[in-house]
Write a protein that holds these residues in place. Structure first.
Motif, short mmCIF file in Angstrom:
data_model
loop_
_atom_site.label_atom_id
_atom_site.label_comp_id
_atom_site.label_asym_id
_atom_site.label_seq_id
_atom_site.Cartn_x
_atom_site.Cartn_y
_atom_site.Cartn_z
N ALA A 269 12.78 -26.62 38.28
CA ALA A 269 11.40 -26.40 38.75
C ALA A 269 11.29 -26.70 40.24
CB ALA A 269 10.43 -27.29 37.97
N ASN A 270 10.33 -26.05 40.89
CA ASN A 270 10.04 -26.30 42.29
C ASN A 270 8.88 -27.29 42.37
OD1 ASN A 270 9.26 -26.23 45.01
ND2 ASN A 270 9.82 -24.07 45.23
N LEU A 271 9.16 -28.49 42.89
CA LEU A 271 8.18 -29.58 42.90
C LEU A 271 7.78 -29.98 44.33
CD1 LEU A 271 9.88 -31.78 40.14
CD2 LEU A 271 8.04 -30.12 39.83
N HIS A 272 7.89 -29.07 45.26
CA HIS A 272 7.52 -29.36 46.65
C HIS A 272 6.05 -29.76 46.74
CE1 HIS A 272 10.93 -28.08 49.34
NE2 HIS A 272 11.38 -27.70 48.15
N ASP A 273 5.79 -30.86 47.45
CA ASP A 273 4.42 -31.32 47.72
C ASP A 273 3.62 -31.61 46.46
OD1 ASP A 273 4.57 -31.24 50.58
OD2 ASP A 273 4.42 -29.06 50.46
N ARG B 248 17.00 -31.91 36.05
CA ARG B 248 18.23 -31.35 36.60
C ARG B 248 17.94 -30.17 37.52
NH1 ARG B 248 21.17 -29.15 31.85
NH2 ARG B 248 19.01 -29.01 31.06
N ARG B 249 18.58 -30.22 38.68
CA ARG B 249 18.54 -29.13 39.67
C ARG B 249 17.12 -28.75 40.10
NH1 ARG B 249 22.07 -27.73 35.85
NH2 ARG B 249 20.78 -26.07 35.00
N CYS B 250 16.18 -29.66 39.95
CA CYS B 250 14.83 -29.37 40.45
C CYS B 250 14.80 -29.56 41.96
CB CYS B 250 13.78 -30.26 39.77
SG CYS B 250 13.87 -31.98 40.24
N GLN B 251 13.82 -28.95 42.60
CA GLN B 251 13.68 -28.99 44.04
C GLN B 251 12.52 -29.92 44.42
OE1 GLN B 251 15.68 -27.35 46.35
NE2 GLN B 251 16.96 -26.82 44.59
N PHE B 252 12.88 -31.09 44.98
CA PHE B 252 11.86 -31.98 45.52
C PHE B 252 11.58 -31.59 46.98
CE2 PHE B 252 13.94 -35.12 42.48
CZ PHE B 252 12.90 -35.10 41.57
N GLY B 253 10.48 -32.08 47.50
CA GLY B 253 10.15 -31.90 48.90
C GLY B 253 8.84 -32.61 49.18
N TRP B 254 8.93 -33.83 49.69
CA TRP B 254 7.75 -34.69 49.84
C TRP B 254 7.02 -34.81 48.50
CZ3 TRP B 254 7.20 -37.74 53.89
CH2 TRP B 254 7.88 -37.39 55.07
N GLU C 66 20.46 -35.01 37.49
CA GLU C 66 21.68 -34.43 38.03
C GLU C 66 21.41 -33.13 38.78
OE1 GLU C 66 26.10 -32.98 36.48
OE2 GLU C 66 24.64 -33.83 35.07
N GLY C 67 21.90 -33.06 40.02
CA GLY C 67 21.75 -31.85 40.82
C GLY C 67 20.40 -31.69 41.48
N ALA C 68 19.47 -32.61 41.28
CA ALA C 68 18.18 -32.54 41.97
C ALA C 68 18.41 -32.75 43.46
CB ALA C 68 17.23 -33.60 41.43
N ARG C 69 17.53 -32.17 44.28
CA ARG C 69 17.67 -32.31 45.73
C ARG C 69 16.31 -32.30 46.40
NH1 ARG C 69 21.29 -29.17 48.20
NH2 ARG C 69 22.57 -29.00 46.31
N GLY C 70 16.27 -32.86 47.63
CA GLY C 70 15.03 -32.88 48.39
C GLY C 70 14.48 -34.28 48.56
N MET C 71 13.33 -34.40 49.17
CA MET C 71 12.77 -35.70 49.51
C MET C 71 11.67 -36.11 48.53
SD MET C 71 11.01 -36.94 53.08
CE MET C 71 12.59 -36.92 53.94
N ILE C 72 11.72 -37.38 48.14
CA ILE C 72 10.67 -37.94 47.29
C ILE C 72 10.05 -39.16 47.97
CG2 ILE C 72 11.84 -37.17 45.20
CD1 ILE C 72 12.45 -40.24 44.73
N HIS D 284 23.28 -41.28 39.64
CA HIS D 284 22.87 -40.42 38.53
C HIS D 284 23.05 -38.93 38.85
CE1 HIS D 284 21.10 -44.20 37.16
NE2 HIS D 284 21.06 -43.65 35.95
N GLY D 285 23.97 -38.64 39.79
CA GLY D 285 24.35 -37.25 40.05
C GLY D 285 23.42 -36.48 40.96
N ALA D 286 22.62 -37.19 41.78
CA ALA D 286 21.69 -36.51 42.68
C ALA D 286 21.82 -37.06 44.10
CB ALA D 286 20.26 -36.66 42.18
N PRO D 287 23.01 -36.90 44.73
CA PRO D 287 23.21 -37.44 46.08
C PRO D 287 22.40 -36.74 47.15
CG PRO D 287 25.07 -36.06 45.43
CD PRO D 287 24.22 -36.23 44.21
N ASP D 288 21.84 -35.57 46.84
CA ASP D 288 21.07 -34.84 47.84
C ASP D 288 19.57 -35.18 47.82
OD1 ASP D 288 23.28 -33.43 48.88
OD2 ASP D 288 23.18 -32.00 47.20
N VAL D 289 19.20 -36.19 47.04
CA VAL D 289 17.82 -36.65 47.05
C VAL D 289 17.64 -37.69 48.16
CG1 VAL D 289 16.06 -37.96 45.78
CG2 VAL D 289 17.40 -36.20 44.61
N GLU D 290 16.62 -37.48 48.99
CA GLU D 290 16.29 -38.41 50.07
C GLU D 290 15.05 -39.21 49.69
OE1 GLU D 290 16.08 -36.44 53.88
OE2 GLU D 290 17.33 -34.80 53.12
N ILE D 291 14.97 -40.41 50.19
CA ILE D 291 13.87 -41.31 49.84
C ILE D 291 13.00 -41.57 51.05
CG2 ILE D 291 13.22 -43.48 48.76
CD1 ILE D 291 15.03 -41.69 47.03
#
Length: 224
Positions: A141-145, A159-165, A179-185, A211-218
């Protein structure tokens, strides 16, 4: 290519069992199909606050800006539905199937959504604060903003969802698959399963990494 959503009664896969709900949906679609313009007028929007949609399959319908506050949509199939800017305050969408639906800018504070399927849904800019999403499926899912502040997201599939703020501040996330999630939370987040474990900053980053999501930023929430 822009998707064309259903705008007439012929587009309904299965009607609600409840007579009032069925009549309300019929009137809405009659007005919608009679209007040749692409934009919706206030008088043509679906006004279904508090109604029971049991037995319905609303897949593919245009329900843009619908008023569904406190409506019962539990177990309802709504695959690829247009719910852009709809109102779902305190609605029940538990076990509903919203796969690939347009849920952008929804107002859904306090909604009940345990076991809801939101696979590959577009949920940008939505507000789902203080909601119950336990065991919901958000994968891809796309979870931006989107704001889930204060919500229960335990045992969800992210899994593989798109974060962004994406605001996860004060959420409960224990047992979730990221796992595979990415973006900023935005944090802090309670990642505990049986007991509270509130993490933020580097500690929360380390939890996502493990937990398999190294591309998630905090990022710290403005509220701390």
């Amino acid at each position: 290519m822009t998707r064309v959503y259903g705008r007439s009664s012929e587009s309904v896969v299965a009607w609600p069992d409840d007579a009032k709900t069925r009549e309300t949906l019929q009137r809405y679609l009659d007005r919608l199909s009679a209007d040749s313009s692409e934009s919706l007028m206030d008088g043509s929007l679906l006004a279904a606050d508090g109604l029971n949609f049991a037995g319905a399959d609303l897949s593919g319908l245009q329900l843009q800006e619908a008023a569904l506050n406190e409506a019962d949509l539990s177990n309802v199939r709504m695959v690829e539905v247009d719910l852009y800017q709809a109102w779902l305050l305190s609605a029940n969408i538990s076990h509903a199937d919203l796969t690939r639906s347009d849920l952008r800018k929804i107002e859904g504070r306090g909604c009940k959504a345990a076991h809801a399927i939101l696979h590959a849904a577009q949920i940008q800019g939505a507000v789902f604060e203080d909601a119950d999403f336990r065991q919901a499926d958000f994968h891809e899912a796309n979870l931006h903003d989107t704001s889930f502040a204060g919500s229960d997201l335990r045992d969800t599939d992210l899994r593989r969802c798109q974060f962004g703020w994406t605001d996860l501040s004060n959420c409960r996330l224990g047992g979730s698959n990221v796992e595979g999630a990415r973006g900023m939370i935005l944090g802090p987040v309670d990642v505990g399963d049986q007991s509270t474990s509130i993490l933020s900053g580097a500690e929360l980053k380390a939890w996502f990494d493990a937990h398999g999501a190294p591309d998630v930023e905090i990022h710290a929430s403005p509220q701390g």
